[in-house]
Structure formats: C-alpha cells, structure tokens
Scaffold this active site. Structure first.
Site, mmCIF file in Angstrom:
data_model
loop_
_atom_site.group_PDB
_atom_site.id
_atom_site.type_symbol
_atom_site.label_atom_id
_atom_site.label_comp_id
_atom_site.label_asym_id
_atom_site.label_seq_id
_atom_site.Cartn_x
_atom_site.Cartn_y
_atom_site.Cartn_z
ATOM 1 N N TRP A 109 48.714 42.367 38.662
ATOM 2 C CA TRP A 109 47.354 42.908 38.533
ATOM 3 C C TRP A 109 47.418 44.409 38.812
ATOM 4 C CZ3 TRP A 109 44.193 45.430 42.217
ATOM 5 C CH2 TRP A 109 42.935 45.816 41.689
ATOM 6 N N LYS B 261 40.750 41.776 34.186
ATOM 7 C CA LYS B 261 39.532 42.034 34.961
ATOM 8 C C LYS B 261 38.548 42.756 34.062
ATOM 9 C CE LYS B 261 38.263 43.821 39.507
ATOM 10 N NZ LYS B 261 38.754 44.063 40.858
ATOM 11 N N ASP C 45 41.066 34.928 37.181
ATOM 12 C CA ASP C 45 40.405 35.070 38.483
ATOM 13 C C ASP C 45 38.920 34.891 38.215
ATOM 14 O OD1 ASP C 45 38.861 36.466 40.540
ATOM 15 O OD2 ASP C 45 40.756 37.204 41.319
ATOM 16 N N HIS D 243 36.397 37.762 37.802
ATOM 17 C CA HIS D 243 36.733 38.845 36.879
ATOM 18 C C HIS D 243 36.095 38.750 35.499
ATOM 19 C CE1 HIS D 243 40.610 40.187 39.156
ATOM 20 N NE2 HIS D 243 39.561 40.104 39.924
ATOM 21 N N GLU E 36 46.963 39.345 35.132
ATOM 22 C CA GLU E 36 45.592 39.038 35.570
ATOM 23 C C GLU E 36 44.617 40.080 35.039
ATOM 24 O OE1 GLU E 36 45.134 39.210 39.832
ATOM 25 O OE2 GLU E 36 43.085 38.428 39.766
ATOM 26 N N ASP F 63 42.147 33.597 46.183
ATOM 27 C CA ASP F 63 42.113 35.058 46.273
ATOM 28 C C ASP F 63 40.744 35.510 46.748
ATOM 29 O OD1 ASP F 63 42.494 37.762 46.053
ATOM 30 O OD2 ASP F 63 42.323 37.835 43.867
ATOM 31 N N ASP G 157 32.571 41.127 41.932
ATOM 32 C CA ASP G 157 33.832 40.490 42.330
ATOM 33 C C ASP G 157 34.058 40.725 43.819
ATOM 34 O OD1 ASP G 157 36.338 39.312 42.214
ATOM 35 O OD2 ASP G 157 37.331 41.186 41.659
HETATM 36 C C1 RNT Z 1 41.770 42.237 42.243
HETATM 37 C C2 RNT Z 1 42.546 41.034 41.902
HETATM 38 C C3 RNT Z 1 43.822 40.832 42.648
HETATM 39 C C4 RNT Z 1 43.725 41.102 44.128
HETATM 40 C C5 RNT Z 1 44.891 40.604 44.950
HETATM 41 C C6 RNT Z 1 44.935 41.197 46.309
HETATM 42 O O1 RNT Z 1 40.539 42.273 41.671
HETATM 43 O O2 RNT Z 1 41.759 39.902 42.019
HETATM 44 O O3 RNT Z 1 44.319 39.578 42.402
HETATM 45 O O4 RNT Z 1 42.568 40.538 44.667
HETATM 46 O O5 RNT Z 1 46.056 40.777 44.256
HETATM 47 ZN ZN ZN Z 2 42.730 38.010 41.774
#
Ligand code: RNT
Ligand code: ZN
Length: 414
Positions: A182, A225, A256, A259, A223, A323, A291
C-alpha cells in the site's frame, strides 16, 4: 449454558444446519491480526509521525513503545482471541538494535525476534507489509510513483528487501506470507496529470516483481484506495489501476473495506473477484464517515463479507486480515473485540442455510427467500458462539483481566 446450546443445536438443525461442523470449520480459518493496533502505527524505526492520510486519534495511556511491550500486549490479547491467528507486521517494526540501516536495506535478521515470538505463541504464520509512509524518503507525498527516480528506486529496493523478508517468514513458519503493498501516493487538489504517476507506479511494480520471489512462499498483494485525508483529489493506486495490474500480473488484489465510496460494499466485490482470482486478500476495518479505521464491530456489512467467504467455499481463497487502529481506548481490548467480531461473523455466516436460500433464489421464490432470511437472523446464535469459545478454553469473561493488565502493566508506561 449446555442447555441453551442443546436448544440452539436443535433449532439450527431444523434449517439443516450442523452447528458442530460450523464450529470446527471456523476454528481453522486464519485471521491475520495487525501488530499496529498496539502502538498506533508508530513502529520501531523512528522515522517520524504518520503520513499519507492514515491517522490515529486519541491518546489513551499504555501505548506499546518497543518490541517487548508490543509483543507482551499481543500475547496477552491473543490469549483471549479464539481461532487460528496469524501476525501481521509492517516493515517499520524492524528490530534494528541501533544499526544504521535504511528501509531499503532491511534484512531478515531484523525480524528474527518476530519469528521467535510467532513460534513461541504458536501463531499460524506472519504476514508482511512494506512501510512507505512516515519516512523522509516520501517526497511530496509520493513514493513508488514519484517523478524523482532516486525516490522511486529507494522504495523499489525497500519492496524487494520486503520480498526476501517475506520468504524468510514463510521458511521459518511453514505458511506463505501475504506481502501487501500500500502506498500513500496522491494529491490534495485537482491533478494536472493523472496518467503519468500511474505509469510510473506500474513501472515500479514491474521492477519489484522482476526481482523474483518464490510464489509458493509469498503472495504479493496490492491495496487500492479511493482517497485519504490530504490526498482528497487523486490517489495513484486506485481500484481500477490495481485490479488491472493484479489481474495482468498474476498477483493478488487486497480489498480494504474503508477504501471505497460510501455506498460501495466489499461484500459485493468479493464474489466478483472470486470469478477471476485464485486468491484475494482483505483488510477488515470500520470506517465512520471516512476511512477512520475504527474497531471492527459485529455489524451487517461484516456479516455480509463473512457470508461471501463461507457460502462460496472460499476460506482458502480469501486471506483475512484486520486493519484498524484506535488510540482512544485500551488497545488490547480493541484487538480482542475486533478479532472476536471477525470470528463471530464467520461463525454466524457458517450457520446460514445456504442450500435452501440459493434454491429459493434460483426458483425466483423471493417472498419465501426474504421470509427465511429474516427468520434465521434471530436463531440462538449466542449459545453457539459461547460453545465455540468454550471449545477453545475461552469464555466472555476477559474484560476484568484486561483491566487488571491495564492497572498493573499499562499504567507504568506513562
Ligand atoms: C491505509 C491502508 C493500509 C494501512 C496499514 C497500516 O489506508 O489501509 O493498509 O492501514 O498498512
Ligand atoms: Zn488497509
């Protein structure tokens, strides 16, 4: 209690559900528990305060300040969390022992204490994350997509170092490591160029993957967002960008649930991705208006996420990780409540009469489908949950002991 369980068992059986089977199934589903709830995502490599739009709010006393405190807290919290537990570690939790080494040159030995700890407490494995925030090599908010080649290369080297560390975890613990990428990269205001940063990110990811890694040992995920605080107008690693990158490059996509746009739900994305991917990964969190990474509660969307995993027989395909980070309450309690809720949702999901429900859907019996779905919502779930805990030597009486730990241990960290 056993009486309640007998009644519950019988009531679920009327819908064709075997509660004992459900309990055994859920016990085996690994949940990766994030170390960063314990110290507000600060880490040990001292590179400054949080950046990239992630924020912890609150200043409840007792934050873990070093490896010993953090692992003491994890061990204590884990003793009250049922199920199969993995530990999710960020690169900023390297134990450097005073060595002057940049994140681009971290080595497996910097994480040996984590391996020893994971083995000692019988964790199912370790998952890992490059840490590309809270660091002076984040230039103008950018890392892998920076126009500055030196900055990009620094973070490429960091990710490659993380691949090696991930392989090391897999070797030591005997289960594959999820390595999740990420980045915070984005812009506060209207971009003049949305494409070029993405092309640079694509190139950086290509270079990381070109370094090679053992696919039996490491699952690489990206990941996405939609926005962050301070990066409201543009996120380089958007959902469309990473979905396509992951699909084309045979890596994994991580969802996530904080996100996406507020009316998008991850539960609906899971089956869409299962149609194409061998594996997908989750960061389970709870966003309140943004978030915000609040502690995971036993809510409808969590249950819906769990249902998609269970009813599609995807417990081996969906890698579940937590998370969230709340600094306003006791951090061990935050771990226990959130991790228990994840498992509660999985157990709840394992107690749904899917065969009946799917048949009703296929036969377009939507009136009855609604009636049955509503009916099963209030079956005596608590008795089954208590049995699930009991079978693992646990019960609902954990809070007093955590309060005691707060009074005896956390209080001294002021
Ligand atoms: C940030 C992401 C990421 C972090 C962690 C600490 O928006 O969600 O995954 O929260 O890696
Ligand atoms: Zn995350």
């Amino acid at each position: 209690m056993s009486d309640c369980f007998a009644v519950a068992k019988e009531k679920y059986a009327r819908f064709g559900i075997d509660v004992e089977k459900a309990i055994e199934k859920v016990k085996k589903i690994p949940v990766s528990i994030h170390c960063w709830q314990g110290d507000d995502v600060v880490g040990f490599d001292g590179s400054g305060s949080l950046s990239g739009g992630i924020q912890t709010t609150g200043n409840y006393f007792g934050r873990a300040r070093d490896f010993k405190e953090l692992t003491d807290d994890i061990e204590k919290a884990f003793s009250y969390i049922p199920g199969t537990k993995r530990i999710n570690v960020h690169a900023c939790y390297a134990i450097l022992n005073g060595e002057k080494v940049g994140r681009d040159a971290y080595r497996p030995e910097h994480f040996k204490p984590w391996v020893d700890f994971a083995k000692r407490i019988g964790a199912n494995g370790i998952d890992f994350n490059p840490t590309m925030f809270a660091h002076d090599k984040v230039k103008n908010g950018l890392t892998l997509s920076s126009p500055d080649e030196e900055i990009r290369n620094y973070w490429i080297r960091h990710c490659i170092a993380c691949l090696r560390i991930s392989e090391y975890f897999a070797d030591e613990l005997g289960t594959p490591t999820l390595m999740n990428i990420w980045i915070p990269d984005g812009l506060k205001d209207v971009p003049a160029d949305r494409l070029t940063p993405r092309l640079r990110l694509k190139d950086s990811l290509d270079k990381i993957l070109a370094a090679g890694y053992d696919k039996n040992k490491v699952v690489v995920a990206v990941e996405s967002k939609v926005f962050g605080i301070g990066v409201e107008s543009y996120t380089v690693g958007s959902n469309e960008f990473y979905q396509n990158y992951a699909a084309k490059n045979g890596i994994c996509s991580l969802l996530d649930n904080g996100h996406y746009h507020p009316t998008e739900v991850v539960s609906d994305k899971i089956p869409s991705l299962l149609a194409f991917y061998d594996k997908i990964a989750l960061h389970v969190t709870r966003g309140v208006r943004w978030d915000s990474d609040h502690v995971v509660l036993f809510e409808d969307e969590l249950k819906e996420i769990a249902k998609e995993i269970i009813r599609n027989d995807a417990t081996d395909k969906v890698l579940i990780g937590l998370d969230y980070f709340d600094a306003s309450i006791n951090r061990l309690s935050a771990w226990i409540v959130g991790a228990r809720n994840m498992q509660k949702a999985l157990l709840w999901a394992a107690l749904q009469p899917y065969d009946t429900l799917k048949k009703l859907q296929d036969n377009a019996e939507f009136t009855e489908l609604m009636a049955v779905q509503e009916r099963v919502k209030t079956l005596p779930f608590e008795a089954v949950w208590e049995k699930y805990l009991d079978k693992q030597g646990l019960d609902e009486d954990w809070f007093d002991d955590i309060k005691k730990y707060e009074k005896n241990v956390l209080i001294n960290r002021k």
